[in-house]
Write an enzyme that holds these catalytic residues in place. Sequence first.
Site, mmCIF file in Angstrom:
data_model
loop_
_atom_site.group_PDB
_atom_site.id
_atom_site.type_symbol
_atom_site.label_atom_id
_atom_site.label_comp_id
_atom_site.label_asym_id
_atom_site.label_seq_id
_atom_site.Cartn_x
_atom_site.Cartn_y
_atom_site.Cartn_z
ATOM 1 N N ARG A 82 -3.848 11.210 -0.880
ATOM 2 C CA ARG A 82 -2.696 11.715 -1.919
ATOM 3 C C ARG A 82 -3.417 13.543 -2.419
ATOM 4 N NH1 ARG A 82 2.380 10.554 -4.493
ATOM 5 N NH2 ARG A 82 3.396 12.334 -5.443
ATOM 6 N N ARG A 92 4.287 11.754 1.413
ATOM 7 C CA ARG A 92 2.695 12.064 1.101
ATOM 8 C C ARG A 92 2.284 10.217 1.038
ATOM 9 N NH1 ARG A 92 6.552 11.061 -3.865
ATOM 10 N NH2 ARG A 92 6.810 13.210 -3.908
ATOM 11 N N ASP A 95 2.935 6.824 -3.062
ATOM 12 C CA ASP A 95 3.618 7.069 -3.846
ATOM 13 C C ASP A 95 2.915 5.903 -4.457
ATOM 14 O OD1 ASP A 95 4.639 8.321 -5.932
ATOM 15 O OD2 ASP A 95 6.549 8.539 -4.898
ATOM 16 N N ASP A 97 4.446 3.683 -8.143
ATOM 17 C CA ASP A 97 4.997 4.230 -9.620
ATOM 18 C C ASP A 97 5.437 2.931 -10.569
ATOM 19 O OD1 ASP A 97 5.816 6.900 -8.427
ATOM 20 O OD2 ASP A 97 7.597 6.012 -7.446
#
Length: 159
Positions: A82, A92, A95, A97
């Site tokens: 990343r 991306r 990711d 989260d």
Amino acid sequence: MISFIGIGSNQSEPIKQAQQAIKALTTLPDTTLINCSSLYSSSPMGPQDQPDYINAVAQIDTQLSAIELLNNLQQIELSQGRVRKDNRWGPRTLDLDIILYDNQEINNLRLTIPHYGMKAREFVLYPLQEIAPQLVLPDGTPLSQLVLACDKNGLQRVK
Ligand code: ROI
């Protein structure tokens, strides 16, 4: 603490990125991977001139604090290539989260939990429902209610 992690990728073989990320979650300190949803393909939210995403949600049981967990997840993102650019809504490689952490609401400079977008994102709600159909959010909203109000927008199970 039980926590749910959103996984997203649309670069560099997204299915492999997601699978690698799930593997990486099993190596987090003081953490057990409890469950993981199927992998889903989803249309990009935000700018449309980027590839479709692969999304999934994992459930972990962790003794890390929310901030320690975030630091560890960011390490995984970096280890999978990343690059943090000026691309908040852009493509991306990975990711990760924190969607939910225990039944807590957390608001500080680095973290907003529950994740601010989760209530309207099909690529979070449907995978989450697959592994935690009875879930209720910290504000008392049943997940099932959010899912009913959320269009699938082409979301498809792929693996
Ligand atoms: N769109 C989809 N479908 N899936 C994502 O994980 C995702 N992540 C993002 C933005 C750019 C908002 N769009 C996304 O960060």
